[in-house]
Design an enzyme around this catalytic site. Structure first.
Site, PDB file in Angstrom:
ATOM      1  N   ASP A  26       0.821  -1.208   0.000  1.00 47.79           N
ATOM      2  CA  ASP A  26       0.000   0.000   0.000  1.00 47.79           C
ATOM      3  C   ASP A  26       0.858   1.262   0.000  1.00 47.79           C
ATOM      4  OD1 ASP A  26      -2.370   1.394  -0.034  1.00 47.79           O
ATOM      5  OD2 ASP A  26      -2.689   1.301   2.127  1.00 47.79           O
ATOM      6  N   ASN A  28       1.214   3.460  -2.965  1.00 48.20           N
ATOM      7  CA  ASN A  28       1.733   3.909  -4.266  1.00 48.20           C
ATOM      8  C   ASN A  28       1.209   5.298  -4.631  1.00 48.20           C
ATOM      9  OD1 ASN A  28       2.782   1.354  -4.389  1.00 48.20           O
ATOM     10  ND2 ASN A  28       1.386   0.616  -5.984  1.00 48.20           N
ATOM     11  N   TRP A  31       2.861   7.969  -2.568  1.00 48.68           N
ATOM     12  CA  TRP A  31       4.261   8.136  -3.003  1.00 48.68           C
ATOM     13  C   TRP A  31       4.310   9.070  -4.208  1.00 48.68           C
ATOM     14  CZ3 TRP A  31       7.197   7.542  -7.325  1.00 48.68           C
ATOM     15  CH2 TRP A  31       8.577   7.447  -7.154  1.00 48.68           C
ATOM     16  N   ASN A  74     -10.984  -2.593  -5.403  1.00 47.28           N
ATOM     17  CA  ASN A  74     -10.254  -1.602  -6.198  1.00 47.28           C
ATOM     18  C   ASN A  74     -10.955  -1.274  -7.530  1.00 47.28           C
ATOM     19  OD1 ASN A  74      -6.989  -2.775  -5.058  1.00 47.28           O
ATOM     20  ND2 ASN A  74      -8.160  -0.997  -4.350  1.00 47.28           N
TER      21      ASN A  74
END
Ligand code: IPE
Ligand code: IPE
Ligand code: MG
Length: 251
Positions: A26, A28, A31, A74
């Site tokens: 988890d 991404n 980031w 998702n």
């Protein structure tokens, strides 16, 4: 694990290295956002973190690594992001399959398959087929995976066995149920890691992680790798697993 022959002993890691590590990859998006980049850039860097982590897991003497790559929830994300995630799995398998196969890695994909694009279904079947004889390291990718969905699909298979006269309801036990899950044949995870500081399991392996030790690691997934994995394993090794029993006597 037996000392002399275990992968842990080979790596010098000791007997208490977890046999099976599961990771919720988890962070991404965060980031990428921190760098002013689109979320897809974070997912791309996430694939590199996966490569590093597979390598590091083998070096540490871990035999099974299961990673959460796309959840049944998702699908709620924008179609563009969903398609980008499908594309990354495609690219990963195409680019890494030969190398992983030659290194003795057995690849499995768990999750609901039918909703995936046909070419992706074929590709993951190929990855599983071409590595089916391998047993040095077990990489399992959870893609379109949801723990509740997996349990429901297992219940349907059991119900069908009952209807077909192969099974009586009273014969259903924990081992038989586990054998109908996507993870049939895999040992339960010993250690569950979630990156990015979030403290929840988000529908990942609820049956299998009933007794897993959990480590919530702070790095965002694209920053994860051997050092962070080692830290999580060290944390795990300092714990005492009881499985409902009383604490073992000292000494
Ligand atoms: C993990 O990173 C990858 C997937 C869930 C597919 P996220 O995309 O969830 O990143 P954050 O949580 O928004 O930072
Ligand atoms: C869990 O991460 C799913 C994967 C890592 C594939 P999410 O980012 O989707 O989880 P939530 O929504 O924060 O719980
Ligand atoms: Mg997330």
């Amino acid at each position: 694990m037996k000392a002399a022959t275990s992968p842990a002993a080979r790596s010098g890691g000791g007997d208490d290295v977890p046999n099976h590590v599961a990771i919720i990859m988890d962070g991404n998006g965060r980031w990428a956002a921190a760098r002013g980049l689109p979320r897809g850039a974070g997912h791309e860097r996430g694939v590199e973190a996966l490569r590093r982590t597979v390598e590091a897991a083998g070096d540490l003497g871990i035999s099974y690594l299961t990673v959460y790559s796309f959840s049944t929830e998702n699908w709620r994300r924008p179609a563009e992001e969903v398609n980008a995630l499908f594309g990354l799995l495609r690219a990963y398998v195409r680019r890494d399959l030969d190398r992983l196969r030659d290194k003795g890695v057995r690849i499995r994909i768990i999750g609901e398959r039918e909703s995936l694009p046909a070419d992706l279904q074929e590709l993951v079947q190929r990855a599983e087929r071409e590595t089916a004889e391998n047993s040095d390291f077990h990489l399992t990718v959870a893609f379109n995976y949801g723990g509740r969905d997996e349990i429901v699909r297992a219940a349907r298979r059991l119900a069908q066995d009952v209807i077909d006269g192969r099974l009586m309801p009273g014969q259903i036990d924990e081992a038989g149920f586990a054998g109908k899950l996507d993870t049939a044949g895999l040992p339960d995870p010993d250690l569950l890691i979630r990156t990015s500081g979030e403290q929840r399991t988000s529908n990942f392996l609820p049956w299998q992680c009933a007794y897993a030790e959990i480590v919530f690691a702070n790095p965002l997934w694209p920053d994860f790798g051997g050092v962070a994995l080692r830290e999580a394993v060290d944390d795990y090794r300092a714990r005492e697993r009881r499985f409902g029993d009383v604490a073992p006597k000292a000494g």
